[in-house]
Each structure stands twice: as structure tokens, then as C-alpha cells.
Design an enzyme around this catalytic site. Structure first.
Site, short mmCIF file in Angstrom:
data_model
loop_
_atom_site.label_atom_id
_atom_site.label_comp_id
_atom_site.label_asym_id
_atom_site.label_seq_id
_atom_site.Cartn_x
_atom_site.Cartn_y
_atom_site.Cartn_z
N LYS A 198 71.45 62.71 89.75
CA LYS A 198 71.35 64.31 89.70
C LYS A 198 70.19 64.82 88.83
O LYS A 198 70.14 65.45 87.94
CB LYS A 198 72.72 64.60 89.03
CG LYS A 198 73.04 66.15 89.14
CD LYS A 198 73.39 66.81 90.62
CE LYS A 198 73.69 68.10 90.75
NZ LYS A 198 73.88 68.60 91.91
N ASP B 30 75.47 65.00 94.95
CA ASP B 30 76.46 66.14 95.81
C ASP B 30 75.83 65.84 97.20
O ASP B 30 76.75 65.60 98.24
CB ASP B 30 76.08 67.39 95.57
CG ASP B 30 74.81 68.02 95.07
OD1 ASP B 30 74.02 66.95 94.99
OD2 ASP B 30 74.53 69.17 94.87
N ASP C 93 85.07 55.46 95.72
CA ASP C 93 86.48 55.74 96.19
C ASP C 93 86.30 56.48 97.64
O ASP C 93 86.92 56.33 98.42
CB ASP C 93 87.11 56.56 95.07
CG ASP C 93 88.39 55.84 94.33
OD1 ASP C 93 87.90 54.46 94.19
OD2 ASP C 93 89.52 56.46 93.88
N TYR D 29 81.17 57.18 80.40
CA TYR D 29 82.33 56.30 80.18
C TYR D 29 82.24 55.94 78.67
O TYR D 29 83.36 56.01 78.01
CB TYR D 29 82.43 55.12 81.05
CG TYR D 29 83.25 55.61 82.45
CD1 TYR D 29 82.79 56.57 83.07
CD2 TYR D 29 84.43 54.81 82.67
CE1 TYR D 29 83.41 56.60 84.49
CE2 TYR D 29 84.91 54.96 83.92
CZ TYR D 29 84.64 55.78 84.66
OH TYR D 29 85.45 56.00 85.88
C1 IPM Z 1 87.52 51.88 88.87
C2 IPM Z 1 88.57 52.66 88.22
C3 IPM Z 1 88.41 52.62 86.71
C4 IPM Z 1 87.07 53.54 86.44
C5 IPM Z 1 89.45 53.23 85.85
C6 IPM Z 1 90.95 52.57 86.06
C7 IPM Z 1 89.20 53.00 84.40
O1 IPM Z 1 88.70 53.88 88.72
O2 IPM Z 1 87.51 50.60 88.50
O3 IPM Z 1 86.89 52.52 89.69
O4 IPM Z 1 87.28 54.47 86.34
O5 IPM Z 1 86.16 52.72 86.38
MG MG Z 2 87.70 54.37 90.44
#
Ligand code: IPM
Ligand code: MG
Length: 371
Positions: A189, A221, A249, A142
Site C-alpha cells: 500500500k 486493494d 484467505d 502483528y
Molecule cells: C493464519 C491465521 C493466524 C494469523 C491467526 C490464527 C493468528 O489467521 O495463520 O493465517 O493471523 O496469522
Molecule cells: Mg489467517
């Protein structure tokens, strides 16, 4: 107790869910004799519209001076559909994480019996799921160098980790495991990535100081598969920034509704609390979004202040609404209650005004127009 809380409502449904969480915090303050002072500030698409900057300096200053930050949601479709946009709402959140050094993102995943039927997984796999993801939040791909060549035909994103960035979150994850079921899984990984091999080395060294915690390793994975096949096996998952983004997620859908999951981002100074859902622009302003993710984030904020009784009553109130069928449209698309009604019920509960007196027929129920 007196605390300063920065409130960033953000985009889409952010303002309306955050308002309900603030309402619950107000009820807590009144009932338990605390003083919470709020300062509202801008971030995201909202901030770009008003100031041209997704994270105005003033927001950073207010957040640095606050004891905690409650944040709603970020993102707007006009930027998602425009890959050439130079200024993006998400840059605001990433910069805030970096500026406040919020290096650990905690995402608890717990299931609620009242919602088991909504889970895409079989009920027997959902019952009793209770784990927490410790996602590294200020390093890795990131924040590595990003490049695009002059012709626009080749791009790169560096993934860099220093041992210190790994060890500071690893300690937090081990400490959390000690207070839970004493199991920590490092997701990486390491069969391919050098950064992952460094994670393993550092985490193994640290494990020696936490002999009561069982440590195991999973490639990302395989972890993605195991989270769906047998989520009950996990207690604390520790992982780097991008893997954590993806698997959190994935894990969130186990519960049945993304709208329910809270998160905390912590570092050395003030901490930030936000629901893990996005800005859900289609629902913005309609009073139909689920405020529980934000309200449960406020519960994590109370825990962070050491107010565990107060946090517990908020969680109890949330459970009470779910088990009594007071749910928003994401949970029951036919008979559902408003975002603001949920906020009112939960703040009433923490003020001691229900259960005794509540009559569901007196509460406005919104019937879906699809039947
Ligand atoms: C999260 C979101 C953020 C991330 C985005 C909005 C930049 O997906 O907080 O998980 O990728 O960290
Ligand atoms: Mg996210």
C-alpha cells in the site's frame, strides 16, 4: 533418512486431520526406508486447558530441537467471543513463529479440475490457477507495540519493518520465482504507508540480482480485486504480514475448498507445516473434516527434507482420491467419506496398495441425512 518431527495437534479438528497426515508420513517412511521420530507437544486452547499457557516452554524446546513441525489448527470459540480474554490460543502460534524465527509463510494456491465446480469463480477463471503467496510472518503490525489508553477509548498497533526483515523473505520469493514462471508481484500500500514504500525500495534493489524475474507491484486493494478477477496472472506474490493473512484467505476459496490448502512457515532453523484452515470446532471429533490440507502440508514437509519423490507420490495420491470421488463432506455434502478413510486411502496409495485393488463399494460411504 532419519528426522525428528514435532507434532502439535492443536485445537478443534487439528488432532484428527494431523493424525491422517502422520499416517501418510508413516507409510512414506516404511515404503522409502526413512525413520521419522515424532514428539507430541501442546499449543493453543488445548495447551491453555492443560497448562494455563498457550505455548509451554517445553513445546518451544521440542520444536527448536526438531527438524520440522507438523501443526494442526488453533482456536476455540470461547476465546473468539471474549475480547477481554488475556490469554488467547493464537498467542501460542504467534510466539512460536517468533521464537523459531519463521519469517516466511508460503501458501501455494493450485486448483484441481475435480473441484472446479465448487469454486465461487467461473470455471474459465479457475482452470490452471497456480501461484504461491510469500507472506512475511514475524514482523509488521502483528508484532508492533500495542497500546490501549487508561480510559479504554483509544488503541494503537504499530507497524514496523526493518530493511533486513524485507530482504530475507524477498530473496526467498525471487528464488522461488526463478524456479517457477519467473514473475513476482509485490503487494503493498505504497500510496499510503511508509512501511510499504520501504518494501518497494528494498525489493527493487534486490530485483537487480534476479534479472530473469519480472517484478511488478500492486496495491493491496487492487490485488484483492485481481485475485478474484484474474487469478491466473499471478506466479509468486510477495507481501507483508497482515496483507498476506487477508489475501491468502481470499485466495484459498478459489480452489473450491479451504480444507485443501497447505502451508509452510520457514526461517533459519526448523520449519513448520500446517493446513491453512482453522480449528472448525463444529466438526471436531466427528471424523468429517478434510484431512487433505494437513496431508499436503506433510508433502511440503517432505519437500523441505529434499524428499521430492516422496512428496510427489503424496500429491499424486491426493489427486487420485479427488478424481475418484473419495472426498469429505466439505466437497460433497451428500455422499462423503470419513476423514480417517481418506487418510487410509492415501497411505495405502503411497504404499503401492491402490489403485488396482480398490472397490469403492467396499469403502464405507456416509450418506447425508439431509436427503
Ligand atoms: C493464519 C491465521 C493466524 C494469523 C491467526 C490464527 C493468528 O489467521 O495463520 O493465517 O493471523 O496469522
Ligand atoms: Mg489467517
Amino acid at each position: 533418512m532419519e528426522k525428528n518431527i514435532a507434532i502439535i495437534e492443536g485445537d478443534g479438528i487439528g488432532p484428527e486431520v494431523t493424525r491422517q497426515a502422520v499416517r501418510v508420513l508413516d507409510a512414506i517412511a516404511e515404503t522409502y526406508n526413512h525413520q521419522f521420530d515424532y514428539t507430541y507437544c501442546l499449543m493453543g486452547a488445548d495447551a491453555i486447558d492443560k497448562t494455563g499457557n498457550p505455548l509451554p516452554d517445553e513445546t518451544i524446546e521440542v520444536c527448536l530441537a526438531s527438524d520440522a513441525i507438523l501443526f494442526g489448527a488453533i482456536g476455540h470459540p470461547k476465546y473468539d467471543n471474549d475480547p477481554t480474554a488475556k490469554v488467547r490460543p493464537e498467542q501460542g502460534l504467534l510466539r512460536l513463529r517468533k521464537s523459531l524465527q519463521l519469517f516466511a509463510n508460503l501458501r501455494p494456491v493450485t486448483t484441481y479440475p475435480a473441484l472446479h465446480h465448487l469454486s465461487p469463480l467461473k470455471q474459465k477463471n479457475v482452470e490452471g490457477v497456480d501461484f504461491v503467496i510469500y507472506r512475511e510472518l514475524t514482523g509488521g503490525i502483528y508484532f508492533g507495540k500495542k497500546e490501549l489508553n487508561a480510559e479504554g477509548t483509544q488503541a494503537s498497533d504499530d507497524c514496523v519493518y526493518a530493511a533486513e526483515e524485507i530482504s530475507r523473505i524477498a530473496h526467498l520469493a525471487f528464488q522461488a520465482a526463478q524456479k517457477r514462471r519467473k514473475k513476482l508481484t509485490l503487494v503493498d500500500k505504497a500510496n499510503v504507508l511508509e512501511t510499504s514504500r520501504l518494501w518497494r525500495k528494498v525489493v527493487k534493489e534486490i530485483a537487480a540480482g534476479y534479472a530473469d524475474v519480472e517484478l511488478d507491484f500492486l496495491f493491496v486493494d487492487n490485488a484483492a480485486m485481481q485475485i478474484i478477477l484474474n487469478p491466473k496472472q499471478f506466479d509468486v506474490i510477495l507481501t507483508e504480514n497482515m496483507f498476506g493473512d487477508i489475501i491468502s484467505d481470499e485466495a484459498s476459496v478459489i480452489t473450491g475448498s479451504l480444507g485443501l490448502l497447505p502451508s509452510a512457515s520457514i526461517g533459519n532453523g526448523s520449519a513448520l507445516f500446517e493446513p491453512i484452515h482453522g480449528s472448525y470446532p463444529q466438526a471436531a471429533g466427528k471424523d468429517i473434516a478434510n484431512p487433505l490440507g494437513s496431508i499436503l502440508s506433510a508433502a511440503m514437509l517432505l519437500d523441505h527434507f529434499g524428499l521430492s519423490d516422496e512428496a510427489a507420490i503424496v500429491r499424486e495420491a491426493v489427486n487420485w482420491t479427488l478424481t475418484h470421488g473419495f472426498v469429505t463432506k466439505d466437497i460433497d455434502p451428500v455422499n462423503f467419506y470419513f476423514t480417517s478413510t481418506l487418510g487410509e486411502l492415501i497411505s495405502d496409495y503411497v504404499s503401492g496398495r491402490i489403485p488396482g485393488s480398490v472397490k469403492s463399494e467396499n469403502i464405507e460411504l456416509r450418506k447425508s441425512t439431509i436427503i
